[in-house]
Design a protein around this motif. Sequence first.
Motif, PDB file in Angstrom:
ATOM      1  N   TRP A  65       0.824  -1.208   0.000  1.00 31.78           N
ATOM      2  CA  TRP A  65       0.000   0.000   0.000  1.00 31.78           C
ATOM      3  C   TRP A  65       0.859   1.259   0.000  1.00 31.78           C
ATOM      4  O   TRP A  65       0.468   2.292  -0.552  1.00 31.78           O
ATOM      5  CB  TRP A  65      -0.961   0.003   1.190  1.00 31.78           C
ATOM      6  CG  TRP A  65      -2.092  -0.988   1.066  1.00 31.78           C
ATOM      7  CD1 TRP A  65      -2.453  -1.949   1.963  1.00 31.78           C
ATOM      8  CD2 TRP A  65      -3.023  -1.119  -0.031  1.00 31.78           C
ATOM      9  NE1 TRP A  65      -3.522  -2.678   1.501  1.00 31.78           N
ATOM     10  CE2 TRP A  65      -3.902  -2.180   0.280  1.00 31.78           C
ATOM     11  CE3 TRP A  65      -3.194  -0.441  -1.234  1.00 31.78           C
ATOM     12  CZ2 TRP A  65      -4.929  -2.579  -0.569  1.00 31.78           C
ATOM     13  CZ3 TRP A  65      -4.211  -0.845  -2.090  1.00 31.78           C
ATOM     14  CH2 TRP A  65      -5.070  -1.890  -1.757  1.00 31.78           C
ATOM     15  N   ASN A 123      -7.592  -7.293  -4.640  1.00 32.78           N
ATOM     16  CA  ASN A 123      -7.377  -5.839  -4.634  1.00 32.78           C
ATOM     17  C   ASN A 123      -7.070  -5.291  -6.021  1.00 32.78           C
ATOM     18  O   ASN A 123      -6.498  -4.203  -6.148  1.00 32.78           O
ATOM     19  CB  ASN A 123      -6.237  -5.486  -3.673  1.00 32.78           C
ATOM     20  CG  ASN A 123      -6.629  -5.697  -2.218  1.00 32.78           C
ATOM     21  OD1 ASN A 123      -7.608  -5.117  -1.751  1.00 32.78           O
ATOM     22  ND2 ASN A 123      -5.886  -6.539  -1.524  1.00 32.78           N
ATOM     23  N   ARG A 173      -8.525  -1.986  -6.758  1.00 36.61           N
ATOM     24  CA  ARG A 173      -7.916  -0.934  -5.932  1.00 36.61           C
ATOM     25  C   ARG A 173      -6.480  -0.644  -6.346  1.00 36.61           C
ATOM     26  O   ARG A 173      -5.895   0.339  -5.905  1.00 36.61           O
ATOM     27  CB  ARG A 173      -7.963  -1.331  -4.456  1.00 36.61           C
ATOM     28  CG  ARG A 173      -9.373  -1.483  -3.907  1.00 36.61           C
ATOM     29  CD  ARG A 173      -9.342  -1.870  -2.445  1.00 36.61           C
ATOM     30  NE  ARG A 173      -8.722  -0.837  -1.619  1.00 36.61           N
ATOM     31  CZ  ARG A 173      -8.408  -0.994  -0.336  1.00 36.61           C
ATOM     32  NH1 ARG A 173      -8.653  -2.160   0.258  1.00 36.61           N
ATOM     33  NH2 ARG A 173      -7.869  -0.013   0.346  1.00 36.61           N
TER      34      ARG A 173
END
Length: 281
Positions: free
Chosen positions: A234, A258, A261
């Motif tokens: 992240w 993810n 994202r």
Amino acid sequence: MILTKAQYDEIAQCLVSVPPTRQSLRKLKQMFPSQSQATLLSIFSQEYQKHIKRTHAKHHTSEAIETYYQRYLNGVGRNGTAPVLLELANEVDYAPSLMARIILERFLQEHEETPPSKSVINSMLRDPSQIPDGVLANQVYQCIVNDCCYGPLVDCIKHAIGHEHEVLLRDLLLEKNLSFLDEDQLRAKGYDKTPDFILQVPVAVEGHIIHWIESKASFGDECSHHAYLHDQFWSYWNRFGPGLVIYWYGFIQELDCNRERGILLKACFPTDIVTLCHSIA
């Protein structure tokens, strides 16, 4: 090798009661012949490390340390060439290299005027010939070479394998004529936390834009992947945008959640890379 959570749990369950030995790994390969040796070894090592973390404290009480030390002394007193420490470690279900560290520290506390420093202990574990007692040196050596999950020998192997896969990824990027900056170049520019490679021109993989690629020479299980997400992935996403993580020994399928994202998981170098101008076969 991409496994479902159920497939992974089946393998992990078989590891609950087996010692961390190469014999156990061979049995595991016989039980799961469709899985690669490298994938099984990575899962084997990660599951055992979880077990060691859960049970670490009980092996480091003063009572436990004294019991182990006295058993070591009694054992080598009877037969100094027998694998006393290795058998003790297997009996109490503790990593041989970590048992060797416990006994070495206790021995040096008894025989040295000052408590041994961590650097001295580490140096002796890397090179047991530095240990001032020949019998203990041999016992420590036996533990180090027979431990497939912990110890300086395993650390060297893991480092070499990690570097090997980074070189492989670099070669694949060059082969595809993709411009990139590597970790060393990024650090020279002042970045402290960086992925292995930043693409100077973003690409698309399976319809997702990729700005960076991280190489992991391991299997992506829930514990390690969530830790990497928190500590690395992240942060990369925040700084550099969406990216790709390659778990060369596979991962749990459900963890690849993810994508939308901005973090994509693969178990190999993608073959469907799309550049701004053309597709690379």
